[in-house]
Motif scaffolding. Structure first.
Motif, PDB file in Angstrom:
ATOM      1  N   GLN A 294      -2.651   0.030   3.206  1.00  0.00           N
ATOM      2  CA  GLN A 294      -1.483   0.943   3.142  1.00  0.00           C
ATOM      3  C   GLN A 294      -1.313   1.577   1.991  1.00  0.00           C
ATOM      4  N   PRO A 295      -0.522   2.646   2.103  1.00  0.00           N
ATOM      5  CA  PRO A 295      -0.199   3.423   1.052  1.00  0.00           C
ATOM      6  C   PRO A 295       0.317   2.869  -0.257  1.00  0.00           C
ATOM      7  N   ILE A 296      -0.275   3.166  -1.170  1.00  0.00           N
ATOM      8  CA  ILE A 296       0.110   2.655  -2.555  1.00  0.00           C
ATOM      9  C   ILE A 296       1.620   2.774  -2.596  1.00  0.00           C
ATOM     10  N   SER A 297       2.287   1.584  -3.123  1.00  0.00           N
ATOM     11  CA  SER A 297       3.703   1.644  -3.506  1.00  0.00           C
ATOM     12  C   SER A 297       3.887   2.376  -4.879  1.00  0.00           C
ATOM     13  N   GLY A 298       5.186   2.780  -4.936  1.00  0.00           N
ATOM     14  CA  GLY A 298       5.672   3.675  -6.076  1.00  0.00           C
ATOM     15  C   GLY A 298       5.189   2.860  -7.233  1.00  0.00           C
ATOM     16  N   GLU A 299       5.884   1.424  -7.388  1.00  0.00           N
ATOM     17  CA  GLU A 299       5.735   0.578  -8.162  1.00  0.00           C
ATOM     18  C   GLU A 299       4.370   0.368  -8.764  1.00  0.00           C
ATOM     19  N   ALA A 300       3.307   0.088  -7.671  1.00  0.00           N
ATOM     20  CA  ALA A 300       2.149  -0.140  -8.028  1.00  0.00           C
ATOM     21  C   ALA A 300       1.637   1.282  -8.714  1.00  0.00           C
ATOM     22  N   TYR A 316      -5.823   6.841  -8.533  1.00  0.00           N
ATOM     23  CA  TYR A 316      -4.904   6.718  -7.407  1.00  0.00           C
ATOM     24  C   TYR A 316      -3.747   7.756  -7.547  1.00  0.00           C
ATOM     25  N   ARG A 317      -3.344   8.305  -6.449  1.00  0.00           N
ATOM     26  CA  ARG A 317      -2.191   9.264  -6.378  1.00  0.00           C
ATOM     27  C   ARG A 317      -1.152   8.730  -5.173  1.00  0.00           C
ATOM     28  N   ALA A 318       0.049   9.461  -5.130  1.00  0.00           N
ATOM     29  CA  ALA A 318       0.990   9.194  -4.061  1.00  0.00           C
ATOM     30  C   ALA A 318       0.075   9.334  -2.826  1.00  0.00           C
ATOM     31  N   GLY A 319       0.423   8.370  -1.861  1.00  0.00           N
ATOM     32  CA  GLY A 319      -0.161   8.712  -0.535  1.00  0.00           C
ATOM     33  C   GLY A 319      -1.473   8.063  -0.334  1.00  0.00           C
TER      34      GLY A 319
END
Length: 757
Positions: A294-300, A316-319
């Motif tokens: 799944q898309p990486i969470s903002g917290e992670a 890693y980047r958003a999305g």
């Protein structure tokens, strides 16, 4: 005589008589106005000549350079998405993969209808030379060509994508209306600010009415120097959305996308946006093993940025997707692709001029599993049939009905290496639908009380019942509490006919009579193991449980594995938590507060099958070579399977006795697995188990064993939650599973001898 005193006119027409004497006064500018005019004319002529020469120089020598600089006025650096690695089964089936696709984005002016006149004129002039641009007819003809090209492009794009041309036109219209609405809102807000400024200036003028003329003049002078002239109206505004690309097609395949990219002259103003999605082609197959991303969470993401800063090794980047469960999570470092980088050169209007790839994405290698999908699918089908069946009548005299299980698991592993061949759980969920974000599927699975998201092979902890007698036998033999061939008489109960009884005594009122260890395993005599455990005490059983890996994870390469619970002398069920004799007796037959996972029981069977070696279960066999930037690399992920280690203190004689007893369970007529597990053509060793639950709920049904009995190759476990008798509920599934093992050549056997089955 009166004389006129009229003053002399200094600026009168002056005679150019050179004979006039000038000795009376020095020359001054006022004496020669014509000279002043010639001087002013000469100065203006010099300035104009400089301007004309400069303009001519720019037009002749620097025009092309300025136009080129103007065309490549800006550039941007963009990341190129990479694909995460595939997950491939041992038999070559792709279980998880990234599927690439393109989104098609259109430059706003190309999708606008009718097009902006200024933009249309600019595109038309780009087709003409400098001389041709002065011809109005040629410019008009070029504009018609641009309009015709726009029409052809949208018609061809509709045909290429398989979309109805009207639908594509509607999408263009939706985008245009949205942008026009943005322009309208911006214009409205700007007009409001303009009116506010005008009101403020009027009020300021009123405030200056009391000022002196000198102050008002000074303020007017400052305003003239620092403020743009008031034209009485606002210039047309251009918002960012009018000079940007807008997604018009959300998904086209790679073949069609490459066709667009290969013919920019036919698809001007279009930009391809590469993307991938994770696909699980076989849906529910091995869902708990594979896991999902799944898309990486903002917290992670924030946590990684705090840890690595800008040097995140996985970038890693958003999305970006990240593994959440199963192999997808356990092997995240090997699965996560590394993006590439490209540079785009843009015109001053934001249109792409050219693109250069600076770094190609890294293509991650396949993660190869030990799992065989043919065996896995068969195991899942067996579980599904058990969970969906109607209550069945057993062959017992009392005609009990077998309840429908709440869930179940089947696991099989190589007895020598620990390689997992099948790891089935039921119920399951559809990985592909979950990855596509189907909320209905997710909510239905979440609300299912049977817990379809639970990976039962590694995280379901249940009392094992009589399958644990295999370990108890080793503990009491090695402790010396009983002899290998020591005779024991079973009267059906230990001390009290109402407590600590055998199954046949509860149902038939008789005991097993004279038996030894092998017979006790064969017939699953509770009283034999009660008596042996009372002699040895609980500590040997607890110690051997620890030696054989109970109470702790097995070390399988899956996240979230549970270790179950092995009771200790400090965790008894009596008053004040003190250990009671009942705890010892319950532990001996796999009850008390003992809980295990199916995988732990499978590993126990492997210990007996391979001669006393404790294996580490694993699902990944190897990770292939990495290919980076088009160059092959010999670097491979070095996943070293931990070598099985010999279980200290476990003698060969003890193993032989336990092995013989497990063979008799299936092969002898009095064995608890004879009627339901025996498969002519292949010898099976194993143990049935019926674990009591209490609270008027049905027992858990177990069968654990290995095959072939004489030269073991595969250990396996079948467990059904709240399914009743182990022999009658789990036994038939075990038999059909072994049949499949033989068919797929995992186990040697001759099924043609089983024609009577």
């Amino acid at each position: 005589m009166w004389k006129s005193k009229t003053p002399t006119m200094r600026n009168r027409v002056t005679s150019f008589d050179t004979t006039r004497s000038t000795a009376t006064s020095a020359w001054t500018p006022d004496e020669n106005p014509r000279g002043r005019l010639w001087g002013l004319f000469a100065g203006v002529l010099v300035l104009l000549s400089i301007v004309i020469v400069r303009v001519a120089y720019l037009q002749v020598h620097l025009a092309d350079g300025y136009q080129q600089d103007f065309a490549t006025i800006s550039e941007t650096v963009e990341s190129m998405p990479s694909r995460d690695a595939r997950i491939v089964s041992a038999d070559g089936l792709v279980l998880a993969q990234d599927v690439g696709y393109f989104q098609v984005a259109a430059y706003y002016r190309w999708l606008e209808s009718p097009p902006d006149p200024k933009w249309l004129r600019m595109k038309a002039r780009e087709r003409l030379t400098r001389g041709q641009r002065r011809d109005a007819q040629l410019v008009e003809a070029a504009e018609l060509e641009v309009l015709a090209q726009q029409k052809r492009m949208w018609k061809e794009l509709a045909a290429l994508s398989g979309m109805d041309e009207k639908e594509l036109t509607q999408r263009r219209g939706d985008i245009q209306r949205r942008v026009e609405r943005i322009v309208e809102l911006v214009e409205k807000r700007r007009e409001e600010r303009f009116e506010e400024e005008q009101s403020s200036e009027t009020a300021s003028s009123s405030d200056q009415s009391g000022q002196s003329a000198w102050q008002r003049g000074w303020n007017a002078f400052v305003k003239a120097l620092t403020t743009a002239p008031d034209r009485g109206r606002l210039d047309p505004i251009v918002v960012r959305e009018q000079q940007d690309y807008h997604t018009i097609l959300f998904e086209i395949d790679l073949k069609r996308g490459m066709h667009i990219e290969a013919h920019p002259e036919r698809f001007p103003g279009l930009k391809l946006v590469e993307s991938t999605r994770r696909r699980y082609p076989h849906g529910e197959l091995a869902a708990h093993v594979i896991g999902y991303r799944q898309p990486i969470s903002g917290e992670a993401l924030a946590e990684r940025q705090a840890r690595f800063g800008s040097a995140d090794p996985l970038d890693y980047r958003a999305g970006d997707r990240i593994g959440k469960t199963g192999i997808e999570r356990a092997y995240e470092r090997q699965l996560h692709g590394l993006r590439g980088q490209r540079r785009r050169f843009l015109s001053h209007r934001g249109e792409i001029i050219r693109t250069e790839i600076e770094r190609k994405p890294m293509v991650r290698p396949d993660v190869n599993l030990t799992l065989d999908t043919r065996l896995q699918r068969h195991a899942e089908q067996l579980l599904d049939a058990a969970l969906n069946r109607r209550p069945a009548v057993t062959e017992e005299a009392e005609k009990d009905e077998l309840p429908i299980p709440a869930g179940g698991a089947i696991v099989a592993l190589d007895v020598h290496s620990g390689a997992i061949l099948a790891a089935a759980s039921a119920p399951r969920f559809d990985l592909d639908l979950l990855a596509q974000g189907d909320q209905e599927v997710f909510e239905a699975a979440r609300k299912d009380q049977r817990s379809p998201f639970l990976p039962r092979v590694t995280r379901m902890t249940l009392p094992p019942g009589s399958v644990f007698k295999t370990l108890t036998a080793a503990a009491v033999l090695e402790s010396g509490a009983i002899g290998v061939h020591q005779d024991f008489f079973c009267q059906g109960y230990l001390d009290d006919p109402e407590h600590h009884r055998c199954y046949i005594f509860r149902h038939y009122g008789v005991g097993h009579g004279h038996i030894d260890l092998q017979a006790a395993l064969e017939q699953s005599c509770n009283v034999y193991f009660y008596s042996a455990a009372r002699r040895s005490g609980p500590q040997p059983i607890v110690d051997w449980a620890a030696r054989l890996g109970f109470g702790q994870p097995t070390g399988i390469d899956l996240p979230g594995e549970r270790g179950g619970n092995v009771p200790t002398l400090k965790s008894g069920s009596g008053r004040n938590g003190r250990w009671q004799i009942a705890d010892t007796l319950g532990l001996a037959i796999g009850q008390s507060s003992l809980t295990v996972t199916p995988l732990q029981i499978a590993r126990l069977m492997a210990v007996v099958a391979n001669g006393g070696y404790l294996v580490t279960p694993h699902l990944v066999s190897h990770v292939g070579a990495i290919h980076a930037a088009g160059n092959e690399s010999e670097t491979e992920y070095d996943w070293a399977v931990r070598n099985p280690h010999r279980v200290a203190g476990l003698s060969g004689e003890t193993l032989e006795q336990i092995h013989a007893g497990l063979v008799r369970v299936v092969e002898e007529s009095h064995g608890t697995g004879y009627k339901t597990v025996r498969l002519p053509g292949v010898a099976i060793a194993g143990k049935t188990g019926t674990a009591e639950v209490g609270a008027n709920r049905a027992d858990h049904a177990w069968f654990a064993g290995y095959a072939p009995a004489e030269q073991p190759q595969v250990a396996f476990v079948v467990v059904l939650q709240h399914a009743g008798s182990g022999g009658h509920a789990a036994g038939p599934l075990a038999r059909e599973f072994v049949r499949k093992l033989v068919e797929l050549d995992f186990v040697e056997g001759k099924l043609e001898l089983a024609s009577g089955e």
